[in-house]
Each structure stands twice: as C-alpha cells, then as structure tokens.
Design a protein around this motif. Structure first.
Motif, short mmCIF file in Angstrom:
data_model
loop_
_atom_site.label_atom_id
_atom_site.label_comp_id
_atom_site.label_asym_id
_atom_site.label_seq_id
_atom_site.Cartn_x
_atom_site.Cartn_y
_atom_site.Cartn_z
N GLY A 1 98.27 -13.56 -11.39
CA GLY A 1 96.70 -14.27 -11.59
C GLY A 1 95.51 -13.51 -12.00
N GLN A 2 95.80 -12.79 -12.90
CA GLN A 2 94.33 -11.92 -14.21
C GLN A 2 94.52 -13.30 -14.89
N ARG A 3 95.43 -14.30 -15.66
CA ARG A 3 95.37 -14.48 -16.36
C ARG A 3 95.26 -13.69 -17.51
N VAL A 4 94.98 -14.50 -18.88
CA VAL A 4 95.38 -13.91 -20.42
C VAL A 4 94.04 -13.42 -20.45
N GLU A 5 93.68 -12.22 -21.56
CA GLU A 5 92.56 -11.50 -22.49
C GLU A 5 92.47 -12.14 -23.84
N CYS A 6 93.74 -13.00 -24.02
CA CYS A 6 93.36 -13.23 -25.50
C CYS A 6 94.56 -14.78 -25.48
N LEU A 7 93.38 -15.39 -26.23
CA LEU A 7 94.47 -17.18 -26.07
C LEU A 7 94.42 -17.24 -27.14
N ILE A 8 95.06 -17.81 -27.68
CA ILE A 8 95.41 -18.63 -29.40
C ILE A 8 95.40 -19.84 -29.34
N LEU B 1 92.27 -17.99 -19.26
CA LEU B 1 91.99 -17.27 -19.64
C LEU B 1 90.63 -16.76 -18.66
N ARG B 2 91.38 -15.35 -19.10
CA ARG B 2 90.25 -14.19 -18.43
C ARG B 2 88.72 -14.39 -19.16
N LYS B 3 88.03 -14.57 -18.03
CA LYS B 3 86.51 -14.31 -18.37
C LYS B 3 85.75 -13.37 -20.01
N GLN B 4 85.35 -13.71 -20.09
CA GLN B 4 84.74 -13.11 -21.42
C GLN B 4 86.02 -13.35 -22.14
N GLY B 5 86.91 -13.43 -21.49
CA GLY B 5 88.14 -13.14 -22.98
C GLY B 5 87.90 -14.19 -24.22
N PHE C 1 81.10 -21.53 -19.65
CA PHE C 1 81.34 -20.84 -18.25
C PHE C 1 81.82 -19.37 -18.33
N LEU C 2 82.89 -19.21 -19.01
CA LEU C 2 83.86 -18.10 -19.16
C LEU C 2 83.37 -17.50 -19.86
N GLU C 3 82.68 -17.51 -21.09
CA GLU C 3 81.52 -16.75 -21.99
C GLU C 3 82.36 -15.88 -23.07
N PRO C 4 83.14 -17.10 -23.25
CA PRO C 4 84.08 -16.80 -24.42
C PRO C 4 83.92 -16.20 -26.25
N VAL C 5 84.94 -15.18 -26.28
CA VAL C 5 84.69 -14.40 -27.57
C VAL C 5 85.76 -16.25 -28.55
N LEU C 6 85.12 -16.50 -29.39
CA LEU C 6 85.43 -17.61 -29.84
C LEU C 6 85.07 -17.49 -31.55
N VAL C 7 86.75 -17.14 -31.64
CA VAL C 7 87.16 -17.03 -33.69
C VAL C 7 87.58 -17.62 -33.59
#
Length: 241
Positions: free
Chosen positions: A117-124, A140-144, A166-172
């Motif tokens: 239930g934690q979700r992932v820190e890095c999504l590709i 994806l976790r918040k700010q993942g 709303f997740l405030e993700p870092v987009l690469v």
C-alpha cells in the motif's frame, strides 16, 4: 561517415548485432544519469531511499532499464515491470524483476499488493501509453519521481494531469544519449554502453529475436514481425557485398 572521435572501438568478442544495442542502451544510461542527478525527495542514497522502481513497459527500453538497475547500478530494492506481453515479461523476470501481467491483474492493484500500500518512489514510463497518467496518482508516492522516457502518448485529454500535479512529482524527461566526452573527444555514454554489453552486465543477445539482411526487410519487420508475441528487438544488418 562520422568523425573518428565518435567511433567506439570494440576490443572484445562482441558481435555487431549485440554492439548495435549500444545505441538504445546509451539512451537508458543518459536517462538514468538524469534521474540520479536530479534533486528529489526519494533518492538512491541518503535518508529517504528509493525502495521500489516501477517500469511500465517491457519492450527493449524497459528491459534495458531493468538490467541497468540490477546489474550496472546494483540496485537491491524491488524492480517491478508491468506489461501485457508474456515473452517480454519472462525476460524481465530473468533480468531480476518482479513482473505484472496486466492481462491478469490491474496495475493499481498489483502495486498496492507488492508495496504493502506504500506505492512506488520511482516510476518509469517506458511504454508511451497515455492511459498510464490516469493511474499515476494511485501508484506513485507523493513527491516521488516520474521518468517520462516513453513517447507517442495520445488519446487522452491533458486534464488527466490534474491529479498527477497534486502529487508534486519530480518529472524527469530525458532524450538521447548525451553524457560528455573523454580527453580524445570520444562520447562517454556510448563507451559505457559498449563496456556494459561486453562485460555481460547487460545481456543484449537475449533481447535480439530477429535479424534482417537489409533495408528491404524493414517494411515486413514493422508491419508484421513486430506484432508477433515473441518479438523483442530486431536488427538490420547492412552487410558489404
């Protein structure tokens, strides 16, 4: 013809077919370099570690990402690869990933089960499917960190990005295989790619399922062969007569 400095000499018994994968692998190495140098909440080193990487897509890019994290970078966390193609998922499993067949289990449910239930820190994104963006808020976790490697997204309204924001993700968003040059002007990224394949840290041979004798075969490859269940990577050989 290219400048001599752009050529990377093959000093091992690497075949030309395997060496051809240095180009897509170079793009993966560049993407990984961008991922690792971009400031983010979750990182490979530091207080908040990346525990799980989710790779959506088990085509050549997804399989090379898997091998990079496992064998080049030595990532010991969980690598999940999701796709609908069983043969490609089998390869991903051989390369050290936990696999999810999306024909059998929805992605959101699988991520919830595999991460507690934690979700992932890095999504590709290695698939280029616009439908993925609808699922990002639940995988994806918040700010993942979200690596936008895939291309060709279409069919969805841009409004689906609202919940992602709303997740405030870092987009690469990497492109190409840049990465600097050595003192002689030789491209470092492609040299790293050739070295990784030569040392067997990246298994290129297992990914090459089709080889073609010339450009006249390309139409068949793109219109027919690539749709076959066992197709992973095709290589065109331009042999001098």
């Amino acid at each position: 013809a290219v400048p001599a400095a752009n050529a990377v000499k093959i000093t091992s018994d690497l075949t030309f077919l395997e060496a051809a994968l240095a180009e897509p692998l170079g793009c993966i190495l560049h993407a990984a370099q961008m991922l690792e140098k971009t400031p983010a909440r979750y990182t490979f080193e530091g207080e908040r570690r990346i525990c799980t990487i989710l790779i959506c897509g088990s085509g050549p890019a997804g399989l090379l990402f898997t091998q990079y994290f496992r064998n080049v970078r030595g990532f010991e966390g969980q690598v999940i690869v999701a796709d609908v193609q069983e043969r490609k998922l089998e390869l991903a499993k051989e390369f050290g990933a936990v696999t999810v067949n999306l024909r059998q289990q929805p992605l959101i449910e699988a991520v919830r089960d595999l991460t507690g239930g934690q979700r992932v820190e890095c999504l590709i994104d290695a698939c280029g499917s616009a439908a993925l963006f609808e699922q990002v808020p639940w995988i994806l976790r918040k700010q993942g960190t979200f690596v936008l490697y895939g291309h060709g997204h279409c069919g969805k309204d841009i409004g689906i990005l609202n919940l992602v924001q709303f997740l405030e993700p870092v987009l690469v968003s990497p492109i190409g295989a840049s990465g600097g040059f050595d003192a002689n002007g030789s491209p470092l990224t492609y040299r790293r790619a050739v070295d990784a394949i030569s040392s067997k840290k990246v298994d290129a041979k297992s990914m090459i399922t089709h080889a073609y004798p010339g450009l006249e075969s390309v139409q068949k490859a793109l219109s027919e062969d690539c749709r076959e269940p066992g197709y992973v990577k095709g290589i065109v050989q331009m042999l001098k007569g």
